[in-house]
Motif scaffolding. Structure first.
Motif, PDB file in Angstrom:
ATOM      1  N   GLU A 143       0.696  -1.308   0.028  1.00  0.00           N
ATOM      2  CA  GLU A 143      -0.412  -0.024   0.581  1.00  0.00           C
ATOM      3  C   GLU A 143       0.846   0.933  -0.101  1.00  0.00           C
ATOM      4  N   GLN A 157      -7.717  -0.931   4.421  1.00  0.00           N
ATOM      5  CA  GLN A 157      -8.467  -0.849   2.534  1.00  0.00           C
ATOM      6  C   GLN A 157      -9.253  -1.813   2.484  1.00  0.00           C
ATOM      7  N   LYS A 191     -12.290  -2.989   4.340  1.00  0.00           N
ATOM      8  CA  LYS A 191     -13.999  -1.883   4.334  1.00  0.00           C
ATOM      9  C   LYS A 191     -14.203  -1.709   2.271  1.00  0.00           C
ATOM     10  N   ARG A 222       2.278   1.733  10.504  1.00  0.00           N
ATOM     11  CA  ARG A 222       3.591   1.980   9.053  1.00  0.00           C
ATOM     12  C   ARG A 222       4.434   2.150  10.032  1.00  0.00           C
ATOM     13  N   GLN A 265      -6.786   6.798  12.346  1.00  0.00           N
ATOM     14  CA  GLN A 265      -7.575   7.005  10.569  1.00  0.00           C
ATOM     15  C   GLN A 265      -9.337   7.010  10.844  1.00  0.00           C
ATOM     16  N   ASP A 313     -12.144   6.446   9.279  1.00  0.00           N
ATOM     17  CA  ASP A 313     -12.013   5.592   8.051  1.00  0.00           C
ATOM     18  C   ASP A 313     -13.293   5.664   7.604  1.00  0.00           C
ATOM     19  N   HIS A 348      -1.801   6.612  -4.941  1.00  0.00           N
ATOM     20  CA  HIS A 348      -2.477   6.620  -3.764  1.00  0.00           C
ATOM     21  C   HIS A 348      -2.257   5.158  -3.754  1.00  0.00           C
ATOM     22  N   HIS A 349      -3.411   4.334  -3.658  1.00  0.00           N
ATOM     23  CA  HIS A 349      -3.023   2.810  -3.417  1.00  0.00           C
ATOM     24  C   HIS A 349      -3.636   1.781  -5.130  1.00  0.00           C
ATOM     25  N   SER A 394      -7.363  11.336   2.285  1.00  0.00           N
ATOM     26  CA  SER A 394      -7.054  11.126   1.436  1.00  0.00           C
ATOM     27  C   SER A 394      -8.309   9.765   0.401  1.00  0.00           C
ATOM     28  N   SER A 448     -10.783   7.880  -2.282  1.00  0.00           N
ATOM     29  CA  SER A 448     -11.045   7.749  -4.488  1.00  0.00           C
ATOM     30  C   SER A 448     -11.872   6.641  -4.558  1.00  0.00           C
ATOM     31  N   ARG A 484     -13.298   3.696  -5.959  1.00  0.00           N
ATOM     32  CA  ARG A 484     -11.891   2.368  -6.417  1.00  0.00           C
ATOM     33  C   ARG A 484     -12.783   1.495  -7.730  1.00  0.00           C
ATOM     34  N   GLY A 519     -14.368   5.579  -1.239  1.00  0.00           N
ATOM     35  CA  GLY A 519     -14.365   6.285   0.198  1.00  0.00           C
ATOM     36  C   GLY A 519     -12.719   7.083   0.593  1.00  0.00           C
ATOM     37  N   ALA A 538     -10.216   8.339   3.821  1.00  0.00           N
ATOM     38  CA  ALA A 538      -9.308   8.337   5.247  1.00  0.00           C
ATOM     39  C   ALA A 538      -8.753   9.418   5.560  1.00  0.00           C
TER      40      ALA A 538
HETATM   41  N1  ASP Z   1      -6.437   3.339   3.030  1.00  0.00           N
HETATM   42  C1  ASP Z   1      -6.483   4.662   2.150  1.00  0.00           C
HETATM   43  C2  ASP Z   1      -5.287   5.254   2.899  1.00  0.00           C
HETATM   44  O1  ASP Z   1      -4.831   4.998   3.438  1.00  0.00           O
HETATM   45  C3  ASP Z   1      -7.699   5.979   2.572  1.00  0.00           C
HETATM   46  C4  ASP Z   1      -9.048   5.331   1.362  1.00  0.00           C
HETATM   47  O2  ASP Z   1      -8.192   4.813  -0.116  1.00  0.00           O
HETATM   48  O3  ASP Z   1      -9.738   5.577   1.814  1.00  0.00           O
HETATM   49  O4  ASP Z   1      -4.927   6.472   2.580  1.00  0.00           O
END
Ligand code: ASP
Length: 568
Positions: A169, A193, A196, A215, A229, A231, A434-435, A471, A473, A475, A516, A518
């Motif tokens: 991530e 992530q 959810k 992290r 967070q 979230d 982002h991810h 931040s 996005s 999905r 979503g 966070a």
């Molecule tokens: N999981 C993402 C983050 O920790 C947030 C998200 O995309 O909702 O940055």
């Protein structure tokens, strides 16, 4: 019975009452046959008046000793308007010592003499002080408001696992060896992530969680390796729906907690943010957007500048208040590719380079910027990226140096159209900005083969006063696109199977469009309270090196323990 009242509640109307109070001794003043003492608990401070006869011999009292007293509320002779109980005191008839205390390593006062390190080691003493205690109360009130708002709006709070597998991530995961499963490891969740997203696949319409994330990054004063967070995830939404809802959410909590009505949040695309402010997290409280001057310098045939890839400038209004400081500031700037113009109040024009900036050129710039006497212009030129980056940094330094960041003002904005991928020089492959679960914009998907860096994503950041507060996005909810992205990130089919098999499998069963965001709770509360140090809002924080200096973690494991975990 330990108390009939707490130490913060007695007032003039209570005069004459017999009361029992318990708490810590804050202060002792010895006045001949009388002792005056302040007794403190969570709720406040009350003054005690004690005849010395009451305090038996060998009955030592000191600061931070815990006592229980019985006595009568009386009106004070000299009142203290600084505390709510300042009009009364207790004429003590009985005193018990409940516990003693060593002298504390720092003063338990609002303004303490303890440095951060010592306050962290004795955090339980630190939180006896109002500044830390009040921060914990503020944090509690904020989370309560968040919970209420989200549940009233149909969000369900659901806990997701902390012990999971490592998924890429962006950050490093903390790993936990398994005792039962030899040679296998859990990873602590960097965020919920995937869970959810699975909740949305599971038909939960809206989810939230105030959740600890982990992290393994270098800690900094604005970052903790273990942080919280807010979230959130929603089904059947597009970017616009998420931004509208969470703009209201942020406005609501600012109104409730800070009594501030925020203006509508502007939306700035990532590329414009870089062009106008030289950063993807601009602080817009003090204006000073970049003005691009390439056309002007070409049209006016300004030698030397007209051949530069980029020429940009900013205007600092009414800098005459700080005339004397500016030279000192300018000396500190380490960048060759810049020049400046001072438009003095007597209309003289001064510049950093009198030889190439003749009067005519100075006037061209002054006119273009609509500068008036007392304004200051600062320019940067060179290669596009570097020039923007540099001027972005200088813009912030100017704002800091000249106190242009008003901490009472909050100016949130959304950054949208953030690139989907970035090139990782070290590993020579594309990485998600982002991810990997972020959806590309449909109209840009075709660039995946030709120009992946140019693909814009459906992700967004919430920036307040230059700080990234949230931040998220929209999905990917299509199996083929998700697989396609995984492959472009350099995952082999085998890796996709082993790392995301469960997730891809779920994609076979009807995934709703979803998205979503966070928010960083520690950062948010810190920003709302105009503090510079997030540790002040965390009950038991880690230091800047990721250490808990109170419990002395991390620590070595005994040999037997290592063996049990199959690590030796
Ligand atoms: N999981 C993402 C983050 O920790 C947030 C998200 O995309 O909702 O940055």
């Amino acid at each position: 019975m330990y108390r009939t009242h707490n130490c913060g509640e007695l007032r003039i109307k209570d005069v004459g009452k017999e009361v029992i109070l318990s708490g810590w001794i804050q202060k002792i003043r010895n006045l001949g046959s009388l002792l005056f003492m302040d007794i403190r608990d969570y709720f406040g401070i009350t003054q005690l008046m004690i005849s010395k006869k009451l305090v038996k011999k060998n009955f030592l009292l000191g600061k931070e000793f815990i006592i229980r007293i019985r006595g009568k509320v009386v009106e004070r002779f000299s009142k203290n308007n600084n505390i709510p109980t300042g009009e009364i005191e207790i004429s003590v008839s009985h005193i018990d010592l409940l516990n003693s205390s060593l002298p504390t390593p720092f003063t338990i006062e609002d303004q303490t003499d303890g440095n951060e390190e010592i306050r962290m080691i004795y955090r339980y003493l630190d939180m006896r002080r109002n500044p830390i205690k009040n921060n914990l109360i503020i944090r509690h009130n904020l989370t309560l408001e968040i919970r209420n708002f989200l549940s009233e709006n149909g969000f369900l709070e659901i806990e997701t696992p902390v012990l999971i597998n490592h998924t890429p991530e962006g950050a490093r995961s903390f790993v936990v060896p398994s005792r039962i499963h030899i040679d296998k490891f859990y990873a602590l969740a960097q965020s919920p992530q995937l869970f959810k997203q699975l909740l949305m696949i599971g038909g939960i319409d809206k989810y939230f969680q105030i959740v600890k994330c982990f992290r393994d990054e270098d800690s900094r004063s604005d970052r903790q390796i273990e942080f919280t967070q807010i979230d959130c995830e929603m089904s059947f939404v597009e970017v616009h729906d998420v931004l509208v809802f969470f703009e209201n959410f942020i406005k609501h909590i600012f109104k409730k907690i800070k009594k501030i009505q925020l203006d509508p949040f502007p939306c700035i695309s990532y590329s414009n943010a870089i062009k106008i402010y030289g950063t993807d997290s601009p602080d817009i409280r003090f204006g000073m957007p970049f003005i691009e001057l390439n056309d002007l310098v070409k049209k006016k045939d300004i030698n030397f500048l007209k051949t530069q890839e980029l020429v940009i400038g900013i205007k600092i209004k009414k800098y005459h208040n700080i005339y004397d400081k500016i030279d000192f500031f300018l000396k500190k700037i380490e960048n060759d590719n810049f020049f400046w113009i001072k438009y003095l109040c007597d209309q003289t024009l001064l510049s950093s380079n009198q030889s190439f900036l003749n009067k005519k050129i100075l006037e061209i710039f002054v006119k273009y910027f609509k500068a008036i006497p007392g304004d200051f212009l600062f320019f940067s030129y060179g290669k596009k990226r570097k020039t923007r980056e540099k001027l972005g940094e200088i813009r912030l330094k100017i704002a800091d140096f000249f106190n242009l960041k008003n901490s009472k003002i909050y100016q949130p904005l959304w950054i949208t159209d953030i690139p989907l991928l970035k090139w990782d020089k070290q590993f020579k492959k594309y990485k998600s900005v982002h991810h990997p679960f972020t959806s590309p914009k449909e109209e840009d998907i075709h660039l995946l083969k030709t120009n992946p860096k140019k693909i814009r994503s459906k992700s967004y950041d919430l920036i307040i006063n230059g700080i990234e507060i949230g931040s998220g996005s929209i999905r990917i909810h299509n199996k083929n696109i998700q697989n396609f992205i995984f492959k472009h990130l350099g995952f082999s089919q085998k890796e996709i199977e082993s790392k995301f098999g469960f997730f891809i499998k779920a994609f076979e069963y009807g995934v709703p469009p979803h998205g979503g965001i966070a928010f960083g709770l520690d950062r948010l509360v810190n920003l709302m309270e105009e503090d510079k140090n997030i540790k002040n809002f965390i009950a038991f924080p880690k230091n800047n090196y990721g250490k808990d200096v109170m419990i002395n973690a991390p620590s070595f494991l005994e040999k037997e323990k290592l063996k049990e975990l199959h690590l030796r």
